[in-house]
Enzyme design. Sequence first.
Site, PDB file in Angstrom:
ATOM      1  N   GLU A  69       0.842  -1.210   0.000  1.00 51.93           N
ATOM      2  CA  GLU A  69       0.000   0.000   0.000  1.00 51.93           C
ATOM      3  C   GLU A  69       0.865   1.244   0.000  1.00 51.93           C
ATOM      4  OE1 GLU A  69      -2.034   3.510   1.570  1.00 51.93           O
ATOM      5  OE2 GLU A  69      -0.322   2.494   2.433  1.00 51.93           O
ATOM      6  N   GLU A  70       1.948   1.206   0.774  1.00 51.52           N
ATOM      7  CA  GLU A  70       2.741   2.419   0.980  1.00 51.52           C
ATOM      8  C   GLU A  70       3.429   2.905  -0.297  1.00 51.52           C
ATOM      9  OE1 GLU A  70       2.379   4.154   3.456  1.00 51.52           O
ATOM     10  OE2 GLU A  70       1.933   2.920   5.206  1.00 51.52           O
TER      11      GLU A  70
HETATM   12 ZN   LIG Z   1      -1.383   2.940   5.893  1.00 47.53          ZN
END
Ligand SMILES: [Zn+2]
Length: 488
Positions: free
Chosen positions: A353-354
């Site tokens: 996600e990052e």
């Molecule tokens: Zn997050």
Amino acid sequence: MSSAMGQKGGLPFLLMFLYMLLPLCDCHPPGWSMRSMAAARTVSNHTARKVSDIAAEVAGYADVAKQIIDLAVFGAAQNRSYKRLADFTDTIGNRVSGSHNLEMAIKYMYNAIAQDGLYVHLEPVKIPHWVRGKESAEMILPRAKGLAILGLGSSVGTPPEGIEAEVLVVESFEELKRRASEAVGRIVVFNQPFVSYGETVAYRAYGASEAAKLGAVATLIRSITPYSINSPHTGWQDYQDGVKRIPTACITVEDAELMWRMAQRGQSIVVRLTMGAKTLPDADSFNTVVEITGWQHPEQVVLLSGHLDSWDVGQGAMDDGGGAMISWEALSLIKDLGLRPRRTLRTVLWTAEEQGGIGAQQYYNLHKVNMSNFDLVMESDLGTFTPVGLQFTGSDAARKVMEEVVKLLAPINTTKLETNGEGTDISPWMQAGVPGASLHVADSRYFWFHHTEGDTMTVQDPQDMNLCSALWAVVAYVVADLEDMLPR
Ligand SMILES: [Zn+2]
Ligand SMILES: *[C@@H]1O[C@H](CO)[C@@H](O)[C@H](O)[C@H]1NC(C)=O
Ligand SMILES: *[C@@H]1O[C@H](CO)[C@@H](O)[C@H](O)[C@H]1NC(C)=O
Ligand SMILES: *[C@@H]1O[C@H](CO)[C@@H](O)[C@H](O)[C@H]1NC(C)=O
Ligand SMILES: *[C@@H]1O[C@H](CO)[C@@H](O)[C@H](O)[C@H]1NC(C)=O
């Protein structure tokens, strides 16, 4: 299967991969009562139903909502999601995209969820592999002082001997443009004030390219936070195509303000920056998918989610270990009560996600063929502190239904339905018109710890996580069990 995965993962990963290829099966433990099947109401009529009918239907779930809440907050599952999170983050530590730790994290969760008796499988994703390497910065003039830094994800490194240059301190992109001629050959320090994360993060994301366009040799950016005890915050940054890639890191609020004050006095500031950062070839990873298959409409899905990856600092307990754990816990609670909804409950623990929602984007591309079967997508990625309410994006008709659903949360005082469901990982679905919901918590301290060494179990609270888990489970279960999908 790529050979890289065999090399890196060994036998357990190979087995997981084979398991992943098995056809979807109903792997629930025997002895589950089909409570909701027994309670099945008359055959659904998918034309518009009256609001009062829906209100009555939802109100019929008050008892089951109370059971879920009692189990999570006062019963046998009290503090379970906190204990699971502590064990996970104490054992694995942080887990940045491409790292061995992230691989270990996925194996850990796969095994733990399977042991919990839930059906779990993995879906492969290629993810970025940036490594920080050794990094340091020091002010040389007007006095010697070490600077706490964290290089930014995707940054290039410096030459081994570092970059030593005079500093230009600016407070905004506008000031940088005005003083363009002063940026040539300099390290640009951005000392922008914190307005909000959404607005101020532009400096972290685009500062390097904006400064490089004017001939700067590196950028040091004030950390994106409203509060600091000399802690640097990392995060992703985006180089613009066709612009020279210069090393970029965040410094602390304190050091950014220090250099700004020195510059105001007309003092010349010289800094040496050394960064060993580099980007390796993409790595193999997985989204982790957990399911309770719906008894009546197994193809229709309520999706709950959080991300398993983190930055390479702290423990990633808050961002987003907590969101991942309550999304697993919600399914555990429902299983433990012997409940099984009409539709499938699917928890997805995203990878990478990052780095810009890589796992979630892949999931969307693969599964959007079944868009019409996605009833509600949920994400928790702003902490699991005291829950305040549910943020929701959907049509007015869907909102009417959700307003009834959150009334079931009266026992935990979180009956507020707000606007703007959000989250990097569910936004593609919401943009395509699927109703979306996110957990709103008392998050005033979230960005104090975000992407720092301070993101540890110490910021988590067991009781808060019980409440978050209860809210998450009640909303997911009830929406998945209503006669009709949420109207679009
Ligand atoms: Zn997050
Ligand atoms: C559903 O409701 C509509 C409108 O009230 C009605 O015309 C239709 O016959 C109903 N269908 C079923 C299967 O009950
Ligand atoms: C849950 O955590 C709270 C707060 O730390 C504590 O008071 C309580 O005894 C714990 N309960 C269990 C079952 O661990
Ligand atoms: C789409 O849904 C069908 C029916 O549930 C399922 O068999 C199929 O695997 C799904 N496809 C994807 C790509 O998820
Ligand atoms: C909800 O609010 C009531 C009334 O203020 C309070 O007694 C109760 O303890 C609260 N419940 C929770 C779980 O916070």
